[in-house]
Design an enzyme around this catalytic site. Sequence first.
Site, PDB file in Angstrom:
ATOM      1  N   GLY A  10       0.840  -1.203   0.000  1.00  0.00           N
ATOM      2  CA  GLY A  10       0.000   0.000   0.000  1.00  0.00           C
ATOM      3  C   GLY A  10       0.869   1.245   0.000  1.00  0.00           C
ATOM      4  O   GLY A  10       2.098   1.164  -0.026  1.00  0.00           O
ATOM      5  N   PHE A  11       0.210   2.372   0.075  1.00  0.00           N
ATOM      6  CA  PHE A  11       0.911   3.652   0.017  1.00  0.00           C
ATOM      7  C   PHE A  11       1.866   3.829   1.207  1.00  0.00           C
ATOM      8  O   PHE A  11       3.084   3.955   1.035  1.00  0.00           O
ATOM      9  CB  PHE A  11      -0.137   4.767  -0.076  1.00  0.00           C
ATOM     10  CG  PHE A  11       0.348   6.123   0.314  1.00  0.00           C
ATOM     11  CD1 PHE A  11       1.421   6.710  -0.338  1.00  0.00           C
ATOM     12  CD2 PHE A  11      -0.287   6.825   1.337  1.00  0.00           C
ATOM     13  CE1 PHE A  11       1.869   7.972   0.029  1.00  0.00           C
ATOM     14  CE2 PHE A  11       0.149   8.079   1.697  1.00  0.00           C
ATOM     15  CZ  PHE A  11       1.233   8.654   1.053  1.00  0.00           C
ATOM     16  N   GLY A  36      -3.718  -2.048  -2.412  1.00  0.00           N
ATOM     17  CA  GLY A  36      -2.301  -1.794  -2.691  1.00  0.00           C
ATOM     18  C   GLY A  36      -2.016  -2.110  -4.157  1.00  0.00           C
ATOM     19  O   GLY A  36      -2.914  -2.519  -4.895  1.00  0.00           O
ATOM     20  N   LEU A  76      -0.744  -3.029   8.653  1.00  0.00           N
ATOM     21  CA  LEU A  76      -1.315  -1.941   7.846  1.00  0.00           C
ATOM     22  C   LEU A  76      -2.456  -2.397   6.948  1.00  0.00           C
ATOM     23  O   LEU A  76      -3.153  -1.562   6.370  1.00  0.00           O
ATOM     24  CB  LEU A  76      -0.230  -1.352   6.936  1.00  0.00           C
ATOM     25  CG  LEU A  76       0.943  -0.658   7.597  1.00  0.00           C
ATOM     26  CD1 LEU A  76       2.249  -1.309   7.156  1.00  0.00           C
ATOM     27  CD2 LEU A  76       0.959   0.815   7.243  1.00  0.00           C
ATOM     28  N   THR A  95     -12.938  -6.677   6.607  1.00  0.00           N
ATOM     29  CA  THR A  95     -11.476  -6.665   6.454  1.00  0.00           C
ATOM     30  C   THR A  95     -10.828  -6.079   7.698  1.00  0.00           C
ATOM     31  O   THR A  95      -9.861  -6.631   8.228  1.00  0.00           O
ATOM     32  CB  THR A  95     -11.050  -5.800   5.238  1.00  0.00           C
ATOM     33  OG1 THR A  95     -11.766  -6.242   4.100  1.00  0.00           O
ATOM     34  CG2 THR A  95      -9.570  -5.871   4.981  1.00  0.00           C
ATOM     35  N   TYR A 149     -16.282   2.852   9.249  1.00  0.00           N
ATOM     36  CA  TYR A 149     -14.819   2.814   9.174  1.00  0.00           C
ATOM     37  C   TYR A 149     -14.216   3.182  10.534  1.00  0.00           C
ATOM     38  O   TYR A 149     -13.380   2.450  11.083  1.00  0.00           O
ATOM     39  CB  TYR A 149     -14.340   3.777   8.084  1.00  0.00           C
ATOM     40  CG  TYR A 149     -12.843   3.866   7.937  1.00  0.00           C
ATOM     41  CD1 TYR A 149     -12.078   2.713   7.786  1.00  0.00           C
ATOM     42  CD2 TYR A 149     -12.189   5.089   7.937  1.00  0.00           C
ATOM     43  CE1 TYR A 149     -10.703   2.784   7.634  1.00  0.00           C
ATOM     44  CE2 TYR A 149     -10.821   5.178   7.776  1.00  0.00           C
ATOM     45  CZ  TYR A 149     -10.079   4.019   7.628  1.00  0.00           C
ATOM     46  OH  TYR A 149      -8.725   4.108   7.487  1.00  0.00           O
ATOM     47  N   LYS A 153     -12.204   0.620  13.110  1.00  0.00           N
ATOM     48  CA  LYS A 153     -10.852   0.930  13.582  1.00  0.00           C
ATOM     49  C   LYS A 153     -10.828   1.097  15.111  1.00  0.00           C
ATOM     50  O   LYS A 153      -9.846   0.756  15.760  1.00  0.00           O
ATOM     51  CB  LYS A 153     -10.329   2.193  12.891  1.00  0.00           C
ATOM     52  CG  LYS A 153      -9.916   1.947  11.460  1.00  0.00           C
ATOM     53  CD  LYS A 153      -8.722   1.003  11.414  1.00  0.00           C
ATOM     54  CE  LYS A 153      -8.120   0.877  10.051  1.00  0.00           C
ATOM     55  NZ  LYS A 153      -6.918   0.018  10.041  1.00  0.00           N
TER      56      LYS A 153
END
Length: 322
Positions: A10-11, A36, A76, A95, A149, A153
């Site tokens: 990923g970034f 990613g 991550l 996920t 989201y 988290k």
Amino acid sequence: MRYLLTGGAGFVGSHLAEFLLGEGHEVFVIDDLSTGSIRNIEHLKPHSRFHYVIDTITNVPLTAELVDQVDIIYHLAASVGVRLIVESPVRTIETNIKGTEIVLELANKKKKRTVIFSTSEVYGKSADIPFREDGDLVLGPTTKGRWSYACSKAVDEFLALAYWKEKRLPTIVVRLFNTVGPRQTGRYGMVIPTFVRQALAGEPITVYGDGRQSRCFCHVMDVVPALARLALENDAVGKVFNIGSDQEVEILALAREVKRLAGSVSDIVLVPYDVAYAQGFEDMRRRVPDLSRISALIGFRPTRDLTSILESVIAHEARTRR
Ligand code: UDP
């Protein structure tokens, strides 16, 4: 040291992998390329201390084997980006929660230090600016998809802290604020790569709402060394850390700055939220981190201002769109 980066293609993950390799470490990456990209790690492949596997962390035997091989885990792998969250809520929730459960359970078997990636999104609509790690989280109703989201988290954070409290698994939680830089994709709605792409293409720059909402943008190359330092700090274990910049910019001003620096002829247009996302979408007006905890522990201070951030993204986009 040996590191496992879930979501390492990923970034943020790919920049962290690059940094750790540069510091002489061995890096293992697992990524299913859902958000990613193999292009992010292409340049790392020839490196003898770089290893990668394209698979999902829900492949438990494989992830267990990787966990066994390393000293420290950066977890991550997650669904990111407001657009993805609004459009694929099931995937986001599953996920983010299942993946973290698996990683923490495996890490715990071998008591491997684990850094869990959370987000400034967890502060939600809190107006208690700047956001302190021990401040309240203020989320909207469950009928508004965006909040899933933050909630997923927040569950990850609870779980990480519970593993430390109850099982003495050394965990560290980081809340990344808007992190930007080369290789970030605009595909999932992130504002800077979107504006830069639009500016370079001469397309309208789409500012959502009235453009008076603000964010603080931090260059990924300021974030990555902090992540490396923090993981080694014993005093970081069992704690939550904001990481980002505290320099605020309004989104309309950001659009003007992108246009200026890119030398673009694009128009700047205001797009109502209902058109940009969906009916009833809620945005945050302001989001500013209190950085005193991380600066007290590791002396963290972002070094790149907005102009240099935008210049680096514009240069990268101009190179890769040819
Ligand atoms: N935004 C915008 N135009 C775009 C994409 C985003 O005006 O094409 C706005 C978005 O509504 C938000 C801010 O830019 O107020 C930052 O959005 P992003 O998705 O990058 O991150 P967020 O902070 O919302 O997670």
